[in-house]
Design a protein around this motif. Sequence first.
Motif, PDB file in Angstrom:
ATOM      1  N   ILE A  44       0.825  -1.211   0.000  1.00 37.25           N
ATOM      2  CA  ILE A  44       0.000   0.000   0.000  1.00 37.25           C
ATOM      3  C   ILE A  44       0.862   1.265   0.000  1.00 37.25           C
ATOM      4  N   GLY A  45       2.144   1.102  -0.238  1.00 41.14           N
ATOM      5  CA  GLY A  45       3.047   2.246  -0.298  1.00 41.14           C
ATOM      6  C   GLY A  45       3.204   2.761  -1.720  1.00 41.14           C
ATOM      7  N   TYR A  46       4.254   3.559  -1.915  1.00 38.83           N
ATOM      8  CA  TYR A  46       4.502   4.177  -3.217  1.00 38.83           C
ATOM      9  C   TYR A  46       5.777   3.669  -3.879  1.00 38.83           C
ATOM     10  N   GLU A  47       6.433   2.719  -3.257  1.00 37.65           N
ATOM     11  CA  GLU A  47       7.652   2.141  -3.814  1.00 37.65           C
ATOM     12  C   GLU A  47       7.610   0.621  -3.707  1.00 37.65           C
ATOM     13  N   ALA A  48       8.313  -0.042  -4.619  1.00 36.82           N
ATOM     14  CA  ALA A  48       8.388  -1.501  -4.563  1.00 36.82           C
ATOM     15  C   ALA A  48       9.119  -1.910  -3.281  1.00 36.82           C
ATOM     16  N   ARG A  49       8.579  -2.932  -2.611  1.00 33.79           N
ATOM     17  CA  ARG A  49       9.138  -3.348  -1.333  1.00 33.79           C
ATOM     18  C   ARG A  49       9.186  -4.871  -1.247  1.00 33.79           C
ATOM     19  N   THR A  50      10.091  -5.365  -0.415  1.00 36.72           N
ATOM     20  CA  THR A  50      10.204  -6.795  -0.162  1.00 36.72           C
ATOM     21  C   THR A  50       9.839  -7.072   1.289  1.00 36.72           C
ATOM     22  N   LEU A  51       9.004  -8.057   1.520  1.00 33.33           N
ATOM     23  CA  LEU A  51       8.653  -8.447   2.877  1.00 33.33           C
ATOM     24  C   LEU A  51       9.739  -9.383   3.412  1.00 33.33           C
ATOM     25  N   THR A  52      10.140  -9.174   4.660  1.00 35.34           N
ATOM     26  CA  THR A  52      11.190  -9.986   5.265  1.00 35.34           C
ATOM     27  C   THR A  52      10.577 -11.081   6.125  1.00 35.34           C
ATOM     28  N   ALA A  53      10.965 -12.324   5.861  1.00 30.74           N
ATOM     29  CA  ALA A  53      10.373 -13.461   6.580  1.00 30.74           C
ATOM     30  C   ALA A  53      10.656 -13.405   8.072  1.00 30.74           C
ATOM     31  N   THR A  54      11.801 -12.873   8.462  1.00 32.74           N
ATOM     32  CA  THR A  54      12.161 -12.833   9.883  1.00 32.74           C
ATOM     33  C   THR A  54      11.392 -11.777  10.665  1.00 32.74           C
ATOM     34  N   ASP A  55      10.500 -11.032  10.006  1.00 32.94           N
ATOM     35  CA  ASP A  55       9.662 -10.051  10.690  1.00 32.94           C
ATOM     36  C   ASP A  55       8.277 -10.610  11.002  1.00 32.94           C
ATOM     37  N   LEU A  56       8.083 -11.917  10.802  1.00 31.86           N
ATOM     38  CA  LEU A  56       6.791 -12.565  11.040  1.00 31.86           C
ATOM     39  C   LEU A  56       6.976 -13.641  12.116  1.00 31.86           C
ATOM     40  N   TYR A  57       6.007 -13.748  13.036  1.00 28.95           N
ATOM     41  CA  TYR A  57       6.146 -14.664  14.161  1.00 28.95           C
ATOM     42  C   TYR A  57       4.836 -15.406  14.431  1.00 28.95           C
ATOM     43  N   LEU A  58       4.979 -16.635  14.910  1.00 29.05           N
ATOM     44  CA  LEU A  58       3.844 -17.394  15.392  1.00 29.05           C
ATOM     45  C   LEU A  58       3.812 -17.245  16.912  1.00 29.05           C
ATOM     46  N   VAL A  59       2.624 -17.095  17.486  1.00 30.08           N
ATOM     47  CA  VAL A  59       2.492 -16.837  18.921  1.00 30.08           C
ATOM     48  C   VAL A  59       1.608 -17.912  19.543  1.00 30.08           C
ATOM     49  N   ASP A  60       2.063 -18.517  20.664  1.00 31.60           N
ATOM     50  CA  ASP A  60       1.226 -19.517  21.331  1.00 31.60           C
ATOM     51  C   ASP A  60       0.409 -18.862  22.443  1.00 31.60           C
ATOM     52  N   HIS A  61      -0.377 -19.657  23.176  1.00 32.17           N
ATOM     53  CA  HIS A  61      -1.278 -19.112  24.198  1.00 32.17           C
ATOM     54  C   HIS A  61      -0.533 -18.587  25.420  1.00 32.17           C
ATOM     55  N   GLN A  62       0.729 -18.942  25.577  1.00 37.53           N
ATOM     56  CA  GLN A  62       1.544 -18.401  26.673  1.00 37.53           C
ATOM     57  C   GLN A  62       2.272 -17.122  26.276  1.00 37.53           C
ATOM     58  N   GLY A  63       2.077 -16.705  25.030  1.00 38.96           N
ATOM     59  CA  GLY A  63       2.728 -15.485  24.557  1.00 38.96           C
ATOM     60  C   GLY A  63       4.106 -15.712  23.979  1.00 38.96           C
ATOM     61  N   GLN A  64       4.568 -16.961  23.920  1.00 41.60           N
ATOM     62  CA  GLN A  64       5.871 -17.268  23.333  1.00 41.60           C
ATOM     63  C   GLN A  64       5.826 -17.054  21.821  1.00 41.60           C
ATOM     64  N   ARG A  65       6.839 -16.413  21.284  1.00 42.53           N
ATOM     65  CA  ARG A  65       6.887 -16.153  19.842  1.00 42.53           C
ATOM     66  C   ARG A  65       7.896 -17.084  19.177  1.00 42.53           C
ATOM     67  N   TYR A  66       7.551 -17.523  17.956  1.00 43.90           N
ATOM     68  CA  TYR A  66       8.401 -18.433  17.185  1.00 43.90           C
ATOM     69  C   TYR A  66       8.756 -17.776  15.857  1.00 43.90           C
ATOM     70  N   ALA A  67      10.043 -17.746  15.557  1.00 38.35           N
ATOM     71  CA  ALA A  67      10.500 -17.178  14.288  1.00 38.35           C
ATOM     72  C   ALA A  67      10.221 -18.152  13.149  1.00 38.35           C
ATOM     73  N   THR A  68      10.234 -17.637  11.943  1.00 40.85           N
ATOM     74  CA  THR A  68      10.017 -18.488  10.772  1.00 40.85           C
ATOM     75  C   THR A  68      11.141 -19.509  10.631  1.00 40.85           C
ATOM     76  N   SER A  69      10.801 -20.663  10.047  1.00 40.54           N
ATOM     77  CA  SER A  69      11.788 -21.722   9.855  1.00 40.54           C
ATOM     78  C   SER A  69      12.706 -21.386   8.688  1.00 40.54           C
ATOM     79  N   SER A  70      13.965 -21.798   8.793  1.00 40.99           N
ATOM     80  CA  SER A  70      14.910 -21.577   7.697  1.00 40.99           C
ATOM     81  C   SER A  70      14.507 -22.361   6.449  1.00 40.99           C
ATOM     82  N   ALA A  71      13.693 -23.404   6.610  1.00 42.67           N
ATOM     83  CA  ALA A  71      13.249 -24.202   5.461  1.00 42.67           C
ATOM     84  C   ALA A  71      12.303 -23.435   4.554  1.00 42.67           C
TER      85      ALA A  71
END
Length: 247
Positions: free
Chosen positions: A165-192
């Motif tokens: 939704i911006g004005y320039e081409a952009r790349t999304l970074t996988a390491t900026d996305l996390y899975l969160v469990d019910h205890q609030g623990q965050r998990y980074a994306t897998s290298s696979a």
Amino acid sequence: MTEHGTSPSPGTESPAESTAPARAGVTAPPTAPPTAQTRAEASARAAAEVAAGKALIRAERWWFARKRVALPSAVVIVFGIIMVTTGGNGTGFFRTVTNAAQLTAESSPTIRPATAVLGKSVRDGKFAFTVTSMEQPAKSFTDRFGTTQTAQGVFVVVRMDVTNIGYEARTLTATDLYLVDHQGQRYATSSAISSLAGAETIFYEKINPGHTVKFAPVLFDVAPGTEIASIELHDSMSSTGVRVRLP
């Protein structure tokens, strides 16, 4: 016997008295002009002081210059170590960055609770996200090269649509996305994720302004039995982020 006085007569001055006025009236001889040797010594001292001042200035400039280059040099050295230890390959480097991001994530402040649900568009920075589904956990999957990838725990794939939704081409970074469990623990994306079919369309190619990538996969490797609560999405490492509840 008659004693003869030895004091001088009143009209006669003693030798000391007669010479005192003469000494009091004597003026000091004029100061001799500086010799060539004296001038040479003064010039030498002045030159030495100037040289010492210049040396001090050079030393201060060198110290500040060394301070300016110390941090960039350290960054280059750390990057070189990472490239050597991972062999310069994409997957190894991605794994190193992922681990670093996970450690950072664990110490990051908690963001707002999840408010969005599947199918609802949410925004963070220059990206709009719509989480469409979460696949059942699986022990392995076949990547886009035909190789079987096996999880340490179980793989969880979350799919979503991402719009620039911006004005320039952009790349999304996988390491900026996390899975969160019910205890609030965050998990980074897998290298696979680097070999997961469809990941190249969102994480390795720039998304043009106004363009949407459909059903982009995000891969996580979590322990079996993990109770997943939400996915945390970020436009960048420093953005506020948003959370979407998962079933």
